[in-house]
Design a protein around this motif. Structure first.
Motif, PDB file in Angstrom:
ATOM      1  N   ALA A 111       0.823  -1.211   0.000  1.00 41.77           N
ATOM      2  CA  ALA A 111       0.000   0.000   0.000  1.00 41.77           C
ATOM      3  C   ALA A 111       0.855   1.258   0.000  1.00 41.77           C
ATOM      4  O   ALA A 111       0.458   2.291  -0.544  1.00 41.77           O
ATOM      5  CB  ALA A 111      -0.928  -0.003   1.220  1.00 41.77           C
ATOM      6  N   GLU A 112       2.027   1.168   0.585  1.00 35.59           N
ATOM      7  CA  GLU A 112       2.931   2.323   0.625  1.00 35.59           C
ATOM      8  C   GLU A 112       3.664   2.527  -0.698  1.00 35.59           C
ATOM      9  O   GLU A 112       3.989   3.654  -1.071  1.00 35.59           O
ATOM     10  CB  GLU A 112       3.971   2.141   1.739  1.00 35.59           C
ATOM     11  CG  GLU A 112       3.395   2.166   3.141  1.00 35.59           C
ATOM     12  CD  GLU A 112       4.462   1.906   4.191  1.00 35.59           C
ATOM     13  OE1 GLU A 112       5.649   1.679   3.820  1.00 35.59           O
ATOM     14  OE2 GLU A 112       4.134   1.900   5.389  1.00 35.59           O
ATOM     15  N   ARG A 113       3.924   1.439  -1.431  1.00 35.77           N
ATOM     16  CA  ARG A 113       4.846   1.510  -2.564  1.00 35.77           C
ATOM     17  C   ARG A 113       4.199   1.247  -3.920  1.00 35.77           C
ATOM     18  O   ARG A 113       4.890   1.304  -4.931  1.00 35.77           O
ATOM     19  CB  ARG A 113       5.976   0.495  -2.342  1.00 35.77           C
ATOM     20  CG  ARG A 113       6.800   0.768  -1.097  1.00 35.77           C
ATOM     21  CD  ARG A 113       7.905  -0.259  -0.928  1.00 35.77           C
ATOM     22  NE  ARG A 113       8.765   0.063   0.204  1.00 35.77           N
ATOM     23  CZ  ARG A 113       9.789  -0.700   0.599  1.00 35.77           C
ATOM     24  NH1 ARG A 113      10.071  -1.812  -0.046  1.00 35.77           N
ATOM     25  NH2 ARG A 113      10.534  -0.328   1.630  1.00 35.77           N
ATOM     26  N   ARG A 114       2.920   0.926  -3.963  1.00 35.87           N
ATOM     27  CA  ARG A 114       2.291   0.538  -5.234  1.00 35.87           C
ATOM     28  C   ARG A 114       2.363   1.651  -6.260  1.00 35.87           C
ATOM     29  O   ARG A 114       2.388   2.826  -5.927  1.00 35.87           O
ATOM     30  CB  ARG A 114       0.847   0.085  -5.017  1.00 35.87           C
ATOM     31  CG  ARG A 114      -0.196   1.220  -4.922  1.00 35.87           C
ATOM     32  CD  ARG A 114      -0.206   1.866  -3.560  1.00 35.87           C
ATOM     33  NE  ARG A 114      -1.241   2.880  -3.438  1.00 35.87           N
ATOM     34  CZ  ARG A 114      -1.088   4.169  -3.777  1.00 35.87           C
ATOM     35  NH1 ARG A 114       0.041   4.586  -4.297  1.00 35.87           N
ATOM     36  NH2 ARG A 114      -2.079   5.015  -3.609  1.00 35.87           N
ATOM     37  N   GLY A 205      -3.755   3.312  -0.922  1.00 37.69           N
ATOM     38  CA  GLY A 205      -2.517   3.676  -0.237  1.00 37.69           C
ATOM     39  C   GLY A 205      -2.676   3.719   1.266  1.00 37.69           C
ATOM     40  O   GLY A 205      -2.041   4.542   1.939  1.00 37.69           O
TER      41      GLY A 205
END
Length: 239
Positions: A111-114, A205
């Motif tokens: 969720a942080e890096r998608r 996110g």
């Protein structure tokens, strides 16, 4: 220095060169004689070091041909898990526990890096899952693809290798879960909805929501685990 320590030094130097990119997949390795001369060791020690690297899946050795660097993949880890877990009740239960430790945190990282491209792939996989409801073999492939995609979205190479290494064991579990006679089409749709919630949280996110959705997904499997394995065993005793 003892022969085994000399061999370890060769392995360490060669793996460092592979990891940092000085040696790339497909690149030829020096001959045993060249390695022996470079490191000041005997040919038998150089040969044993190459054998160990081959066993680790780091290089490809063919008799009469030049040894070459292999792309690092999950093959050795998958073989280890298949041996360690087998198809025993206790081993499979432990594999489920391991996934529960790993995948909620992986979902949070995803969720942080998608990226937008990551999200597009995830949506395509969800469509595949919806199209294969009730078709056990096709659903399993789509389900595995979903979890592997979440791992890929964490953009951590070791996370991807870990999940791919576990895949043969996970596949066994999925076959057992999805082959239950009591499983109805409504059950399939509920499972799809759990995956959709994970995807939604990742797309938004929201790491906390993604982690919670993945934990909920595994918690919902408790009934299936009990149905397959029976009640949890006494701690310290194999189930």
């Amino acid at each position: 220095m003892a022969p085994s320590r000399l061999g370890d030094a060769v392995i360490e130097r060669l793996t460092e060169a592979i990891i940092d990119g000085r040696l790339k997949p497909g690149d030829p390795l020096p001959s045993e004689g060249q390695i022996a001369a470079t490191f000041g060791i005997s040919k038998p020690i150089a040969r044993e070091a190459l054998r160990e690297l081959a066993a680790m899946g780091v290089i490809q050795v063919q008799q009469g041909k030049v040894s070459r660097v292999r792309a690092i993949d999950s093959g050795p880890l998958a073989r280890f898990y298949r041996f360690a877990v087998g198809s025993t009740k206790h081993g499979l239960r432990e594999a489920v526990e391991l996934r529960r430790m790993l995948e909620p945190h992986i979902a949070a990282l995803a969720a942080e890096r998608r990226t937008e491209a990551d999200i597009a792939v995830m949506h395509d996989i969800l469509k595949r899952m919806e199209a294969t409801l009730g078709d056990v073999p096709a659903w399993i492939e789509a389900d595995l693809a979903f979890h592997n995609q979440v791992a890929a979205m964490a953009h951590n190479r070791l996370v991807v290798l870990q999940l791919k290494g576990l895949e043969p064991v996970v596949r066994i579990m999925m076959v057992r879960f999805n082959a239950r006679e009591a499983r109805t089409m409504d059950d399939w749709r509920v499972t799809l909805a759990r995956h959709a919630l994970i995807a939604e949280a990742i797309e938004e996110g929201n790491p906390a929501a993604a982690e919670a959705a993945m934990r909920s997904h595994f918690a919902a499997a408790d009934a299936a685990i009990r149905e397959i394995f029976g009640p949890d065993p006494t701690p310290g005793r194999p189930g």
